[in-house]
Motif scaffolding. Structure first.
Motif, PDB file in Angstrom:
ATOM      1  N   ALA A 196       0.820  -1.214   0.000  1.00  0.00           N
ATOM      2  CA  ALA A 196       0.000   0.000   0.000  1.00  0.00           C
ATOM      3  C   ALA A 196       0.854   1.264   0.000  1.00  0.00           C
ATOM      4  O   ALA A 196       0.418   2.315  -0.458  1.00  0.00           O
ATOM      5  N   VAL A 214      -2.410  -3.556 -27.392  1.00  0.00           N
ATOM      6  CA  VAL A 214      -3.624  -3.352 -28.171  1.00  0.00           C
ATOM      7  C   VAL A 214      -3.487  -1.988 -28.800  1.00  0.00           C
ATOM      8  O   VAL A 214      -3.610  -0.963 -28.147  1.00  0.00           O
ATOM      9  N   LEU A 272      -3.040   0.921 -26.218  1.00  0.00           N
ATOM     10  CA  LEU A 272      -3.043   0.577 -24.795  1.00  0.00           C
ATOM     11  C   LEU A 272      -1.907  -0.418 -24.593  1.00  0.00           C
ATOM     12  O   LEU A 272      -2.023  -1.582 -24.940  1.00  0.00           O
ATOM     13  N   GLU A 299       0.197 -12.849  -9.691  1.00  0.00           N
ATOM     14  CA  GLU A 299      -0.501 -12.179  -8.603  1.00  0.00           C
ATOM     15  C   GLU A 299      -0.176 -12.773  -7.243  1.00  0.00           C
ATOM     16  O   GLU A 299      -0.110 -12.086  -6.266  1.00  0.00           O
ATOM     17  N   ASP A 300       0.006 -14.068  -7.196  1.00  0.00           N
ATOM     18  CA  ASP A 300       0.148 -14.675  -5.871  1.00  0.00           C
ATOM     19  C   ASP A 300       1.588 -14.967  -5.507  1.00  0.00           C
ATOM     20  O   ASP A 300       1.881 -15.799  -4.667  1.00  0.00           O
ATOM     21  N   LEU A 323      -2.268  -6.351 -11.215  1.00  0.00           N
ATOM     22  CA  LEU A 323      -3.277  -6.100 -12.237  1.00  0.00           C
ATOM     23  C   LEU A 323      -4.110  -4.881 -11.882  1.00  0.00           C
ATOM     24  O   LEU A 323      -4.417  -4.038 -12.729  1.00  0.00           O
ATOM     25  N   GLU A 324      -4.453  -4.778 -10.595  1.00  0.00           N
ATOM     26  CA  GLU A 324      -5.269  -3.627 -10.170  1.00  0.00           C
ATOM     27  C   GLU A 324      -4.547  -2.315 -10.398  1.00  0.00           C
ATOM     28  O   GLU A 324      -5.152  -1.325 -10.795  1.00  0.00           O
ATOM     29  N   TYR A 375      -2.337  -1.764 -12.694  1.00  0.00           N
ATOM     30  CA  TYR A 375      -2.343  -1.529 -14.140  1.00  0.00           C
ATOM     31  C   TYR A 375      -3.686  -0.955 -14.569  1.00  0.00           C
ATOM     32  O   TYR A 375      -3.749  -0.006 -15.359  1.00  0.00           O
ATOM     33  N   LEU A 376      -4.783  -1.529 -14.057  1.00  0.00           N
ATOM     34  CA  LEU A 376      -6.113  -1.042 -14.423  1.00  0.00           C
ATOM     35  C   LEU A 376      -6.318   0.392 -13.942  1.00  0.00           C
ATOM     36  O   LEU A 376      -6.895   1.217 -14.650  1.00  0.00           O
ATOM     37  N   LEU A 393     -12.453   1.243 -24.369  1.00  0.00           N
ATOM     38  CA  LEU A 393     -11.957   0.852 -23.046  1.00  0.00           C
ATOM     39  C   LEU A 393     -13.078   0.787 -22.034  1.00  0.00           C
ATOM     40  O   LEU A 393     -13.118  -0.101 -21.176  1.00  0.00           O
ATOM     41  N   GLY A 395     -14.725  -2.363 -22.254  1.00  0.00           N
ATOM     42  CA  GLY A 395     -13.900  -3.396 -21.633  1.00  0.00           C
ATOM     43  C   GLY A 395     -14.065  -3.433 -20.131  1.00  0.00           C
ATOM     44  O   GLY A 395     -14.253  -4.487 -19.529  1.00  0.00           O
ATOM     45  N   PHE A 396     -14.048  -2.240 -19.526  1.00  0.00           N
ATOM     46  CA  PHE A 396     -14.157  -2.185 -18.068  1.00  0.00           C
ATOM     47  C   PHE A 396     -15.502  -2.703 -17.579  1.00  0.00           C
ATOM     48  O   PHE A 396     -15.612  -3.218 -16.477  1.00  0.00           O
ATOM     49  N   LEU A 407     -15.753  -6.343 -16.404  1.00  0.00           N
ATOM     50  CA  LEU A 407     -15.251  -6.787 -15.107  1.00  0.00           C
ATOM     51  C   LEU A 407     -16.349  -6.848 -14.065  1.00  0.00           C
ATOM     52  O   LEU A 407     -17.234  -5.998 -14.039  1.00  0.00           O
ATOM     53  N   ASP A 444     -15.191  -1.222  -4.282  1.00  0.00           N
ATOM     54  CA  ASP A 444     -13.926  -0.727  -3.755  1.00  0.00           C
ATOM     55  C   ASP A 444     -13.451   0.466  -4.576  1.00  0.00           C
ATOM     56  O   ASP A 444     -14.205   1.008  -5.380  1.00  0.00           O
ATOM     57  N   LEU A 468     -11.449   0.689  -7.032  1.00  0.00           N
ATOM     58  CA  LEU A 468     -11.433   0.467  -8.477  1.00  0.00           C
ATOM     59  C   LEU A 468     -12.819   0.717  -9.046  1.00  0.00           C
ATOM     60  O   LEU A 468     -12.974   1.335 -10.102  1.00  0.00           O
TER      61      LEU A 468
END
Lengths: 263, 248
Positions: B77, B129, B136, B153-154, B162-163, B165-166, B205, B208-209, B212, B217, B219
């Protein structure tokens, strides 16, 4: 490679495929987090019930090993022990359900979600072990009991321990009175021991310099520390009252419990 | 109780903050460079930013070596926002470079490769892309540019999540809506084609979003704010087409 050959159309298909893969990754993360939250609720609820069960222990009725009163431990009666056993099983099950999620990077990733539950569980553990063995478990001992698959941060341990002092205070006051064989009312051994313990803990905690970081909160610590000060005051006051006024009580006077004809 | 724990944690937190401050200052100066570049010098834009990106890469290296000493999510964080901004800087730079080419192509009507500034080599694995309406940059390519391992991620290795990046992508959308506005007012030769491209790009975009599944939260609220950027750009397009300045 020429530029024109590398140009692809940003179209519905490409974007959909790209974001679908993002979606799967996010879903996996959210699902894991939700599992941890659910387990956290179960663990918290069961831990609180264990604490309530322990508060129902009557010191004067519990069997005590009397060879060394300072090492005296309480033996739980079968009903309470049974209740606690069942609750412990619930806790173990809840932990098992999220064991995989909390491995590796998951241990810290979902720490915030499970932190409260761990603190509540530590509170139950410390409270029980103190009553049974007159011993405050250390951070390492707690980590061992919880199991090494689950991270117990120093922050959770300290906050859990501070919460335990509140429960100990309540127990001391509930079990303040002890009646000797000759009918003299006095302060119970356990109340005196808890009083001393709380005073020691108070000194220790006051000396700690805590700063906020991303996974600890100094405001929470300060709040709980103030609660500890209040707890110490309550116990000291109660012990003092009984010590001072105990001799003023009429001989044979028993506190409370009218339907019990015991002398 | 071991009081040393507190001292150790305090030290590492202080060190993190130092690195974070350094990175932040770098990023700030970088972003200042980037938002006020007029369209016509876009093609030569890329080399000018190389040095800043080099600084950024070095700062991130220091952060990575410090952070690798601890489990990844323990202090994540602290640097997440800063790293996110760094990723955004890469996305924006790449977008602008691609836009420079698109602008030239549109206005000269030629698709001659020599006139373009090749930003970076493309290869099949990188999966950018990219098109005539915008680029992008992929997560992997962003990681490469930042000098960060594109980790899983793990894992506990230092990586761009990823978060993050988004979030950086959403920052790109925010900035592009501003650019759409500014490209109309800031250039001597009116640039009305950029807003059109931005319009298509942002809408794609946004679609695209919407795929999800998001929880309530940070995001989620940022994704919700994309619609305001879309609205802003649509208004620019509307104003321009109303006055006959662009053909629909």
């Amino acid at each position: 490679m020429s530029v024109s050959a590398s140009v692809a159309t940003i179209d519905r298909q490409t974007v959909t495929a790209l974001f679908s893969s993002f979606g799967s990754a996010l879903d996996a993360h959210h699902d894991a987090r939700d599992r941890v939250i659910k387990a956290s609720r179960d663990i918290t609820a069961a831990s609180k019930k264990i604490i309530f069960a322990l508060q129902r222990v009557k010191y004067v009725d519990a069997e005590i090993q009397r060879d060394d009163p300072n090492k005296a431990g309480i033996k739980l009666d079968s009903k309470i022990a049974g209740d606690i056993g069942g609750l412990e099983r619930k806790i173990t099950d809840a932990f098992s359900a999220v064991k995989d999620d909390m491995q590796g990077a998951g241990a810290w990733r979902y720490q915030r979600q499970i932190s409260g539950a761990i603190q509540e569980y530590i509170e139950a553990l410390l409270f029980r072990e103190y009553l049974m063995d007159r011993w405050i478990l250390s951070h390492e001992e707690v980590q061992k009991l919880v199991g090494y698959e689950f991270l117990v941060t120093y922050s959770d341990y300290i906050l859990g321990l501070l919460d335990t002092t509140g429960e100990l205070m309540r127990f001391a006051i509930t079990n303040l009175y002890d009646v000797t064989a000759s009918g003299v009312v006095q302060v119970s051994v356990i109340a005196k021991q808890i009083c001393q313990l709380l005073r020691t803990l108070r000194i220790g905690f006051s000396a700690l310099r805590v700063n906020s970081s991303s996974h600890t909160s100094s405001t929470e610590f300060v709040k709980k520390l103030n609660t500890l000060y209040n707890s110490v005051d309550k116990v000291e006051k109660a012990v003092y009252s009984l010590t001072v006024r105990g001799s003023e009580l009429p001989e044979g006077w028993i506190p409370g419990d009218d339907d019990d004809g015991r002398i | 109780m071991d009081l040393e724990i507190f001292n150790k944690c305090q030290d590492s937190i202080d060190r993190d903050s130092e690195i974070r401050e350094v990175t932040y200052t770098l990023l700030f100066s970088l972003s200042v460079i980037m938002t006020h570049v007029p369209q016509n010098i876009l093609p030569t834009f890329a080399p000018r930013t190389t040095k800043s990106f080099q600084f950024q890469k070095e700062a991130i290296q220091k952060l990575a070596s410090l952070a690798s000493q601890h489990p990844f999510y323990k202090y994540n964080a602290l640097w997440s926002r800063t790293l996110q901004n760094a990723a955004f800087a890469v996305l924006f730079r790449d977008w602008l470079v691609n836009e420079g080419n698109a602008y030239i192509a549109y206005h000269s009507g030629s698709s001659n490769p020599e006139e373009r500034d090749e930003p970076t080599e493309t290869s099949k694995e990188n999966d950018d892309v990219r098109s005539k309406v915008g680029q992008l940059t992929s997560l992997e390519r962003v990681c490469e540019t930042l000098g960060v391992k594109p980790g899983l991620e793990d894992e506990n290795t230092f990586h761009l999540t990823l978060e993050e990046y988004l979030q950086a992508t959403i920052s790109l959308i925010n900035e592009l809506s501003r650019l759409a506005l500014n490209s109309v007012i800031m250039t001597e030769n009116s640039n009305y084609s950029t807003p059109t491209r931005i319009n298509h790009f942002i809408k794609q975009l946004q679609a695209g979003f919407l795929i999800l599944n998001l929880k309530n939260d940070a995001l989620r609220s940022r994704v919700d704010s994309i619609k305001y950027d879309v609205k802003k750009v649509e208004e620019v397009i509307y104003d321009l087409s109303l006055r006959g300045l662009i053909r629909k």
